[in-house]
Scaffold this motif. Structure first.
Motif, mmCIF file in Angstrom:
data_model
loop_
_atom_site.group_PDB
_atom_site.id
_atom_site.type_symbol
_atom_site.label_atom_id
_atom_site.label_comp_id
_atom_site.label_asym_id
_atom_site.label_seq_id
_atom_site.Cartn_x
_atom_site.Cartn_y
_atom_site.Cartn_z
ATOM 1 N N LEU A 315 0.957 -1.119 0.090
ATOM 2 C CA LEU A 315 0.314 0.024 -0.064
ATOM 3 C C LEU A 315 0.693 1.238 -0.167
ATOM 4 O O LEU A 315 0.494 2.491 -0.410
ATOM 5 C CB LEU A 315 -0.983 0.066 1.836
ATOM 6 C CG LEU A 315 -2.145 1.007 1.456
ATOM 7 C CD1 LEU A 315 -2.615 0.860 0.222
ATOM 8 C CD2 LEU A 315 -2.042 1.407 3.062
ATOM 9 N N THR A 316 2.016 1.299 0.400
ATOM 10 C CA THR A 316 2.811 1.923 0.597
ATOM 11 C C THR A 316 3.059 3.084 -0.580
ATOM 12 O O THR A 316 3.667 4.292 -0.933
ATOM 13 C CB THR A 316 4.160 1.498 1.734
ATOM 14 O OG1 THR A 316 3.717 1.657 2.912
ATOM 15 C CG2 THR A 316 5.317 3.000 1.731
ATOM 16 N N ASN A 317 4.195 1.518 -1.314
ATOM 17 C CA ASN A 317 4.529 1.544 -2.542
ATOM 18 C C ASN A 317 3.105 2.545 -4.034
ATOM 19 O O ASN A 317 3.274 3.398 -4.847
ATOM 20 C CB ASN A 317 4.758 0.297 -3.595
ATOM 21 C CG ASN A 317 5.900 -0.050 -2.926
ATOM 22 O OD1 ASN A 317 6.370 1.051 -1.896
ATOM 23 N ND2 ASN A 317 6.557 -1.304 -2.989
ATOM 24 N N LEU A 318 1.927 1.646 -3.463
ATOM 25 C CA LEU A 318 1.084 2.386 -4.477
ATOM 26 C C LEU A 318 0.915 3.990 -4.520
ATOM 27 O O LEU A 318 0.511 4.554 -5.177
ATOM 28 C CB LEU A 318 -0.348 1.739 -3.966
ATOM 29 C CG LEU A 318 -1.890 1.586 -4.941
ATOM 30 C CD1 LEU A 318 -1.428 1.570 -6.173
ATOM 31 C CD2 LEU A 318 -2.840 1.129 -4.271
ATOM 32 N N ALA A 319 0.769 4.259 -2.410
ATOM 33 C CA ALA A 319 1.216 5.622 -2.267
ATOM 34 C C ALA A 319 1.683 6.739 -2.848
ATOM 35 O O ALA A 319 1.684 8.153 -3.559
ATOM 36 C CB ALA A 319 1.054 5.884 -1.050
ATOM 37 N N LYS A 320 3.077 5.811 -3.251
ATOM 38 C CA LYS A 320 3.297 6.357 -4.073
ATOM 39 C C LYS A 320 4.103 6.882 -5.201
ATOM 40 O O LYS A 320 4.280 8.228 -5.871
ATOM 41 C CB LYS A 320 5.575 6.139 -3.606
ATOM 42 C CG LYS A 320 6.130 6.005 -2.073
ATOM 43 C CD LYS A 320 7.413 5.508 -1.885
ATOM 44 C CE LYS A 320 7.399 5.679 -0.538
ATOM 45 N NZ LYS A 320 8.591 4.497 -0.030
ATOM 46 N N TYR A 321 3.020 6.328 -5.478
ATOM 47 C CA TYR A 321 2.640 6.254 -7.038
ATOM 48 C C TYR A 321 2.417 7.490 -7.731
ATOM 49 O O TYR A 321 0.651 7.768 -6.992
ATOM 50 C CB TYR A 321 2.485 4.715 -7.846
ATOM 51 C CG TYR A 321 2.693 3.594 -7.843
ATOM 52 C CD1 TYR A 321 4.258 3.808 -8.259
ATOM 53 C CD2 TYR A 321 2.792 3.090 -8.216
ATOM 54 C CE1 TYR A 321 4.958 2.645 -7.889
ATOM 55 C CE2 TYR A 321 2.701 1.756 -7.743
ATOM 56 C CZ TYR A 321 4.455 1.829 -8.054
ATOM 57 O OH TYR A 321 5.288 0.119 -8.362
ATOM 58 N N PRO A 322 2.452 8.230 -9.057
ATOM 59 C CA PRO A 322 1.875 9.239 -9.703
ATOM 60 C C PRO A 322 0.467 8.771 -9.612
ATOM 61 O O PRO A 322 0.398 7.665 -10.244
ATOM 62 C CB PRO A 322 2.282 9.591 -10.146
ATOM 63 C CG PRO A 322 3.142 8.755 -11.109
ATOM 64 C CD PRO A 322 3.607 8.108 -9.479
ATOM 65 N N ALA A 323 -0.488 9.447 -10.463
ATOM 66 C CA ALA A 323 -2.399 9.097 -10.852
ATOM 67 C C ALA A 323 -1.786 8.901 -12.246
ATOM 68 O O ALA A 323 -2.090 7.694 -13.034
ATOM 69 C CB ALA A 323 -2.527 10.352 -10.624
ATOM 70 N N SER A 324 -0.700 9.296 -13.264
ATOM 71 C CA SER A 324 -0.443 8.404 -14.480
ATOM 72 C C SER A 324 0.227 7.260 -14.141
ATOM 73 O O SER A 324 -0.053 6.341 -15.583
ATOM 74 C CB SER A 324 0.663 9.039 -15.045
ATOM 75 O OG SER A 324 1.975 9.397 -14.364
ATOM 76 N N THR A 325 0.846 6.816 -13.092
ATOM 77 C CA THR A 325 1.188 5.566 -13.001
ATOM 78 C C THR A 325 0.085 4.349 -12.634
ATOM 79 O O THR A 325 0.150 3.301 -13.216
ATOM 80 C CB THR A 325 2.150 5.480 -12.114
ATOM 81 O OG1 THR A 325 3.520 6.554 -12.977
ATOM 82 C CG2 THR A 325 3.350 3.976 -11.981
ATOM 83 N N VAL A 326 -0.733 4.625 -11.619
ATOM 84 C CA VAL A 326 -1.553 4.216 -11.206
ATOM 85 C C VAL A 326 -2.742 3.674 -12.467
ATOM 86 O O VAL A 326 -3.202 2.510 -12.499
ATOM 87 C CB VAL A 326 -2.402 4.472 -10.295
ATOM 88 C CG1 VAL A 326 -3.976 3.878 -9.568
ATOM 89 C CG2 VAL A 326 -1.702 4.719 -9.234
ATOM 90 N N GLN A 327 -3.135 5.096 -13.470
ATOM 91 C CA GLN A 327 -3.565 4.557 -14.692
ATOM 92 C C GLN A 327 -3.649 3.669 -15.472
ATOM 93 O O GLN A 327 -4.441 2.495 -15.813
ATOM 94 C CB GLN A 327 -3.849 5.973 -15.685
ATOM 95 C CG GLN A 327 -4.906 5.908 -16.132
ATOM 96 C CD GLN A 327 -5.204 7.438 -17.769
ATOM 97 O OE1 GLN A 327 -4.291 7.844 -17.137
ATOM 98 N NE2 GLN A 327 -5.509 7.195 -18.769
#
Length: 530
Positions: A315-327
């Motif tokens: 979850l910490t890694n996901l929180a560090k990602y920008p929105a463009s990466t999560v997309q």
């Protein structure tokens, strides 16, 4: 001339070494490289100025945590203030970590250097540390390192048990594997039982229901009107149950032996148990997601949220990602293929499985996926860094995505993000206050129970002591009453028998016996003479 000092952090304590003065630090590098492997040569280059051992294991852990976080501890400050030269401009301090160097420069004003010559000197100090510091052996140094390593790792690994996302990663991986296995095994049951009752495949399409029916029916020739109720319970449809009954009477399937039926039923029961376990695992995943990432699960669902966390690693890694990466998370192959061939990059990855993108029109799918990825990033950061996890922000973010979908379809303008977040903050603060009140009540109850338990234990201990004392008193009284008054007559030596110690009594008895034996011998000798 520059005077270089090197700070070395060891498990046993802080050590400050002085390197001989040189015009330029770069000139030291060949000398250090030549002498680093032999203690005698290295001792000519580096000398110990001060060594501050840690007072206890707890103190060592506090200091090492401070160093790892780039914070100047009081023990280190004291060592540097007392041992470093007064002229700060001429002095240069070599450190292993740039963070601690920045903290020393900011608070004490000493120029710090990392890498290059400093790294080589630290390598030599690490190799010959027990020889450079008097009174420290290699064995004691290794013990200190091992103990501190264990305590440091233990402190880093300690997290809130209820908020560990490793369980989510494992459970979603197992869920995907179970889906594949159940699908494969169900197809095997269909093919195997299809030889005997091929018409059942067309009537029932769901795998779980088919396996239950295969186990229930067994031999189709034994199916009758009496078993219609059982079929209705499994299929949940009277028309389908009647169709199965009619199909069994006019089936084209081959006859099957009882042994083959036993194997088919056994395999069907295994597939049914796997399907039921999968349902239980999904419930477990939902409950775990509501504890670890309630906002993310409220926004896009538990399964998609768990897949995002699993793909990111935590979850910490996901929180560090920008929105463009999560997309585009989960569509890495398509992205690199598009970059290689200079084609169109993917619009969405794992978030495609959420309901929002499916509901959007074809022209708006890219826009809604970008907006949804933005909200997922916000939700994951709230879940990761909030002390008390709540689903309030997730619900509000979900409402925003719904409004944005409506805006794309009807043109109705959505609310501003600032207004929505203000509402969410107010609601979340109320929820947090309620949770804290509940926690306080639970703690009070626990303390009260503990107090009652301790009081009960103390009372029980007092009762046991009283019970032990009373029999002892009674025994003493009985002994005093039983002792005869005549026992107090003095013996020949003028001492009371009871007053004498045991060893003296034994000696006296032995002496009396010897006297008696001698008398008997004398009497026998006299008789013989007569």
């Amino acid at each position: 001339m520059v005077l270089l000092h090197v700070l070395f952090e060891h498990a046993a304590g802080y050590a400050l070494f002085a390197v001989r003065e040189v015009e330029e630090i770069s000139l030291l590098l060949p000398q250090v490289e030549e002498s680093v492997l032999t203690v005698g040569k290295f001792h000519n280059v580096v000398k110990l100025v001060a060594f501050a051992p840690f007072k206890s294991a707890q103190s060592a852990l506090e200091n090492i945590n401070a160093v790892s976080e780039g914070v100047l501890h009081e023990d280190l400050r004291l060592l540097l203030e007392t041992s470093m030269p007064a002229k700060k401009k001429k002095a240069l301090l070599g450190v292993a970590d740039a963070k601690i160097g920045a903290a020393i420069l900011e608070e004490l004003g000493y120029q710090c250097q990392t890498g290059g010559v400093v790294a080589e000197i630290l390598r030599g100090i690490r190799l010959h540390f027990h020889a450079l510091v008097k009174g420290l052996t290699a064995q004691s140094a290794s013990k200190a390192q091992l103990g501190l390593g264990h305590s440091y790792s233990r402190a880093k690994v300690k997290f809130n048990v209820n908020r560990v996302d490793n369980m989510i990663i494992q459970s979603i991986s197992l869920l995907d594997q179970l889906d594949k296995d159940i699908n494969t095994f169900s197809m095997r049951v269909r093919e195997w039982y299809g030889y005997h009752f091929p018409e059942l495949i067309k009537i029932v399409s769901e795998n779980y229901t088919y396996c239950r029916l295969a186990k229930f029916i067994g031999n189709r020739k034994e199916l009758s009107e009496e078993s219609l109720e059982g079929l209705e319970e499994i299929v949940m449809d009277s028309a389908k149950a009647q169709a199965i009954l009619e199909a069994s009477r006019s089936s084209m399937g081959m006859d099957i032996s009882p042994l083959d039926l036993i194997n088919i039923e056994s395999f069907s029961s295994r597939v049914i148990s796997l399907s039921e376990y999968r349902k239980g695992l999904q419930e477990y995943l939902r409950s775990k997601m509501s504890q670890v990432a309630p906002s993310l699960s409220a926004l896009i669902g538990e399964v998609v949220g768990a897949r995002l966390i699993s793909h990111a690693g935590s979850l910490t890694n996901l929180a560090k990602y920008p929105a463009s990466t999560v997309q585009i998370l989960g569509a890495e192959k398509a992205l690199f293929r598009a970059l290689k061939t200079r084609g169109n990059t993917p619009k969405y990855g794992l978030i495609f499985h959420s309901t929002f993108i499916g509901r959007a029109a074809a022209k708006n799918k890219g826009r809604i996926s970008r907006y949804l990825a933005n909200k997922c990033t916000i939700a994951s950061r709230i879940d990761c860094f909030s002390e008390v996890p709540t689903s309030v922000f997730g619900d509000k973010l979900r409402e925003q995505v719904e409004e944005r979908l409506a805006f794309y379809e009807t043109g109705e303008p959505p609310r501003k993000n600032l207004e929505v977040m203000k509402e969410a903050v107010v609601e979340a603060s109320e929820v947090v206050a309620q949770v804290k009140r509940k926690q306080e009540k639970k703690e009070k109850k626990k303390k009260k129970r503990e107090k009652q338990r301790l009081e009960a234990l103390a009372a029980a201990a007092e009762e046991v002591e009283e019970n032990d004392i009373e029999p002892k008193k009674k025994k003493k009284k009985k002994k005093q009453q039983q002792e005869p008054e005549t026992d107090s007559e003095p013996e020949e030596n003028g001492l009371e028998e009871d007053a004498l110690p045991k060893k003296k009594r034994k000696l006296m008895v032995e002496a009396d016996e010897e006297k008696k034996k001698k008398k008997k011998k004398k009497e026998k000798a006299r008789d013989a003479e007569d």
